[in-house]
Design an enzyme around this catalytic site. Structure first.
Site, mmCIF file in Angstrom:
data_model
loop_
_atom_site.group_PDB
_atom_site.id
_atom_site.type_symbol
_atom_site.label_atom_id
_atom_site.label_comp_id
_atom_site.label_asym_id
_atom_site.label_seq_id
_atom_site.Cartn_x
_atom_site.Cartn_y
_atom_site.Cartn_z
ATOM 1 N N HIS A 140 -3.123 7.104 2.688
ATOM 2 C CA HIS A 140 -3.794 5.994 1.801
ATOM 3 C C HIS A 140 -4.999 5.377 2.161
ATOM 4 O O HIS A 140 -5.586 5.581 3.380
ATOM 5 C CB HIS A 140 -2.769 4.922 2.367
ATOM 6 N N ASN A 175 -10.041 0.122 -0.670
ATOM 7 C CA ASN A 175 -8.198 -0.246 0.065
ATOM 8 C C ASN A 175 -7.847 -0.592 -1.476
ATOM 9 O O ASN A 175 -8.431 -1.782 -2.140
ATOM 10 C CB ASN A 175 -8.055 -1.177 1.336
ATOM 11 N N CYS A 221 0.763 -1.216 0.390
ATOM 12 C CA CYS A 221 -0.684 -0.117 -0.202
ATOM 13 C C CYS A 221 0.795 1.453 0.110
ATOM 14 O O CYS A 221 0.476 2.339 -0.631
ATOM 15 C CB CYS A 221 -0.311 0.266 1.349
HETATM 16 N N1 ACO Z 1 -18.906 -8.835 8.497
HETATM 17 C C1 ACO Z 1 -19.447 -8.635 9.850
HETATM 18 N N2 ACO Z 1 -18.445 -9.342 10.912
HETATM 19 C C2 ACO Z 1 -17.336 -8.984 10.774
HETATM 20 C C3 ACO Z 1 -16.558 -9.045 9.923
HETATM 21 C C4 ACO Z 1 -17.410 -8.730 7.984
HETATM 22 N N3 ACO Z 1 -17.481 -8.235 7.559
HETATM 23 N N4 ACO Z 1 -15.289 -8.807 9.306
HETATM 24 C C5 ACO Z 1 -15.351 -9.338 11.024
HETATM 25 N N5 ACO Z 1 -16.536 -9.289 11.697
HETATM 26 C C6 ACO Z 1 -16.378 -9.368 12.865
HETATM 27 C C7 ACO Z 1 -15.831 -10.433 13.455
HETATM 28 O O1 ACO Z 1 -15.932 -12.015 13.317
HETATM 29 C C8 ACO Z 1 -16.044 -10.173 15.453
HETATM 30 O O2 ACO Z 1 -16.810 -11.350 15.392
HETATM 31 P P1 ACO Z 1 -16.825 -12.108 16.779
HETATM 32 O O3 ACO Z 1 -16.823 -10.408 18.000
HETATM 33 O O4 ACO Z 1 -17.538 -12.771 16.845
HETATM 34 O O5 ACO Z 1 -15.436 -12.406 17.462
HETATM 35 C C9 ACO Z 1 -17.063 -8.809 14.981
HETATM 36 O O6 ACO Z 1 -17.147 -8.683 13.571
HETATM 37 C C10 ACO Z 1 -15.613 -7.861 15.179
HETATM 38 O O7 ACO Z 1 -14.113 -8.065 14.864
HETATM 39 P P2 ACO Z 1 -13.026 -6.914 14.903
HETATM 40 O O8 ACO Z 1 -11.490 -7.601 13.904
HETATM 41 O O9 ACO Z 1 -12.749 -6.783 16.529
HETATM 42 O O10 ACO Z 1 -13.589 -5.894 13.939
HETATM 43 P P3 ACO Z 1 -13.000 -4.102 14.206
HETATM 44 O O11 ACO Z 1 -13.692 -3.529 14.448
HETATM 45 O O12 ACO Z 1 -11.644 -4.502 14.628
HETATM 46 O O13 ACO Z 1 -12.666 -3.978 12.586
HETATM 47 C C11 ACO Z 1 -11.244 -4.361 10.832
HETATM 48 C C12 ACO Z 1 -12.305 -4.821 11.298
HETATM 49 C C13 ACO Z 1 -12.230 -3.589 9.897
HETATM 50 C C14 ACO Z 1 -10.551 -5.288 9.562
HETATM 51 C C15 ACO Z 1 -10.647 -3.953 11.402
HETATM 52 O O14 ACO Z 1 -9.695 -3.726 12.140
HETATM 53 C C16 ACO Z 1 -9.163 -3.186 10.727
HETATM 54 O O15 ACO Z 1 -9.673 -1.806 9.689
HETATM 55 N N6 ACO Z 1 -8.003 -2.552 10.459
HETATM 56 C C17 ACO Z 1 -7.125 -1.978 9.522
HETATM 57 C C18 ACO Z 1 -6.618 -3.476 8.933
HETATM 58 C C19 ACO Z 1 -6.535 -2.653 6.850
HETATM 59 O O16 ACO Z 1 -7.537 -1.407 6.894
HETATM 60 N N7 ACO Z 1 -5.963 -3.133 6.792
HETATM 61 C C20 ACO Z 1 -5.531 -2.806 4.811
HETATM 62 C C21 ACO Z 1 -4.505 -3.344 4.925
HETATM 63 S S1 ACO Z 1 -2.603 -1.929 5.230
HETATM 64 C C22 ACO Z 1 -3.219 -0.689 5.249
HETATM 65 O O17 ACO Z 1 -3.917 -0.460 4.017
HETATM 66 C C23 ACO Z 1 -3.288 0.483 6.522
#
Ligand code: ACO
Length: 323
Positions: free
Chosen positions: A250, A280, A113
Site C-alpha cells: 500500500h 496515497n 486502505c
Molecule cells: N507541511 C509542512 N509542515 C507540516 C505539514 C505539511 N504538510 N504537516 C505537518 N507539518 C508540521 C507539523 O505541524 C509539525 O510542526 P511543529 O514541529 O511545529 O509542531 C512538523 O511538521 C512535524 O510534524 P510531524 O507530524 O511530527 O511530522 P512527521 O515526520 O510525523 O510526518 C506524516 C507526518 C507524514 C503524516 C507522518 O507521520 C506519516 O506519514 N504518518 C503515516 C500516515 C499515513 O501514511 N497515513 C495514511 C493512511 S494510513 C496508511 O495508509 C497506512
C-alpha cells in the site's frame, strides 16, 4: 486444486495532476517538506463531477480488455472503496450496469486502505469454493472528497485513482508452483479507531465527514502491522522472505515502505513504489502499483508477488500470488 489466477489487470487515473507546489498555494506547506516526509511529488485529483465509479469503470474496462474477456463472462464484481458515489447502492452495482453486465452479483468492500487485500481474500475464497469462476476485483477511490483541504497534515498525503484485476478459476496441483493466489491473510483491531477515521457517517452526522489522523501513531503501527502480515503470509506458504520476487505495498508513505523493508531485510529493489506519482489512493493504491509494475515488465508470469496493506480500523493484510 482450484486457484484464483489473475488473467488481466488495468488502471485509471484522473487526468488532473496536482503537484506539491500547487498545494503550497492552498496550505502552509512546501515541496521540500512533502518530499522529505512522504516521498510524494504529485497526485491525481478527480475534477468536479468525476466520481469513484468513473475511475472504477475505466480500470475495469482496461482489465477486461487485458484479460480478453467480455463483461458478460463475469460472475461477480467486487469494488473496494471508502469513497462510494452514494451511501447506497454499492459502487460495484453502478460499474456492473455501466459494463452492461446483467447477471451475477456486485458489491462493495469497506476496509479503507486494506480494501483491495480484503477483496482479494473474498474473491479467492469464492473462486476456490466454486461459488464463482470469474471475478472482477476493483480498488477505486476519490479520497480528495474526504479530505479537509485546510488541514496540511492530511491533505498533502492522498490522491484519487482506480486499479482492477480479473481473477479466474484455474486448476493447480496445490503447491507453491501453482499460478494464482497462494494465500491471503487479513486482520483488524477496532480499538485503534481514533488514530484514523472520518468524523461523519450516515447514522451519526448524516454527512460523510472528513478524514482525521494521528500521523505519528499510524506510522508506527503501519510498519509493525504490515511486517506482521508479510511474515504471516510467507510463513503460511512455507516460504522465506527472500523467496518472494516482488513486494507490492500500500502506497502511504515512502518512509513506511523503506521502514518495512529494513525491518524484514527486504531488498529495496524488490519493492514497487508509486507513491511519488500517485500519493496515497487508499484501496486503489495496491492495484495501481501492481498494474504499473506489470505494464513496465518488472512483474512477469511465474513471479512470486506479495501484496500488502494497512488502513483505518485498523485493518491490515497480505496476499501472496504466483503471477
Ligand atoms: N507541511 C509542512 N509542515 C507540516 C505539514 C505539511 N504538510 N504537516 C505537518 N507539518 C508540521 C507539523 O505541524 C509539525 O510542526 P511543529 O514541529 O511545529 O509542531 C512538523 O511538521 C512535524 O510534524 P510531524 O507530524 O511530527 O511530522 P512527521 O515526520 O510525523 O510526518 C506524516 C507526518 C507524514 C503524516 C507522518 O507521520 C506519516 O506519514 N504518518 C503515516 C500516515 C499515513 O501514511 N497515513 C495514511 C493512511 S494510513 C496508511 O495508509 C497506512
Amino acid at each position: 486444486m482450484i486457484r484464483a489466477r489473475v488473467i488481466g489487470s488495468g488502471s485509471c487515473l484522473p487526468a488532473n495532476v496536482v503537484t506539491n507546489d500547487d498545494l503550497a498555494k492552498r496550505v502552509e506547506t512546501s515541496d521540500a517538506w512533502i518530499r522529505e516526509r512522504t516521498g510524494i511529488i504529485q497526485r491525481h485529483i478527480a475534477v468536479e463531477g468525476e466520481k469513484t465509479s468513473d475511475l472504477a469503470l475505466g480500470a475495469a474496462r482496461a482489465a477486461l480488455i487485458d484479460a480478453g474477456i467480455d463483461a458478460g463472462e463475469l460472475d461477480i464484481i467486487i469494488c473496494a472503496t471508502t469513497t462510494p458515489d452514494e451511501s447506497f447502492p454499492a459502487t460495484a452495482t453502478i460499474v456492473q450496469s455501466r459494463l452492461g453486465m446483467t447477471r451475477g452479483a456486485a458489491f462493495d468492500v469497506q476496509a479503507v486502505c486494506s480494501g483491495f487485500i480484503y477483496g482479494m481474500a473474498l474473491a479467492d475464497s469464492l473462486i476456490r469454493t466454486g461459488a464463482a469462476r470469474t471475478i472482477l476485483l476493483i480498488g477505486a477511490e476519490t479520497m480528495s472528497r474526504l479530505l479537509d483541504w485546510s488541514d496540511r497534515t492530511t491533505c498533502v498525503l492522498f490522491g484519487d485513482g482506480a486499479g482492477a484485476v480479473v481473477l479466474q478459476a484455474h486448476t493447480g496441483i496445490g503447491d507453491n508452483s501453482d499460478q494464482g493466489v497462494l494465500n491471503t491473510r487479513i486482520f483488524s483491531d477496532g480499538r485503534l479507531h481514533d488514530m484514523l477515521y472520518a468524523d461523519g457517517g450516515v447514522s451519526s452526522t448524516q454527512s460523510a465527514g472528513k478524514l482525521r489522523m494521528q500521523g505519528k501513531e499510524v506510522f508506527k503501527h503501519a510498519i509493525t502491522n504490515i511486517a506482521a502480515a508479510i511474515v504471516a503470509s510467507s510463513e503460511a506458504a512455507g516460504l522465506k522472505i527472500e523467496d518472494i520476487d516482488w513486494f507490492v505495498p500500500h502506497q502511504a508513505n515512502q518512509r513506511i515502505l523503506d521502514g518495512t523493508a529494513k525491518k524484514l531485510g527486504i531488498d529495496p529493489a524488490k519493492v514497487i513504489s508509486t507513491v511519488a506519482l500517485h500519493g496515497n489512493t487508499s484501496a486503489a493504491s495496491v492495484p495501481l502499483a501492481l498494474v504499473a509494475a506489470v505494464k513496465d515488465g518488472r512483474i512477469k508470469r511465474g513471479d512470486l508477488v506479495l501484496l500488502e496493506a494497512m488502513g483505518g480500523g485498523f485493518t491490515w493484510g497480505a496476499a501472496l500470488l504466483r503471477w
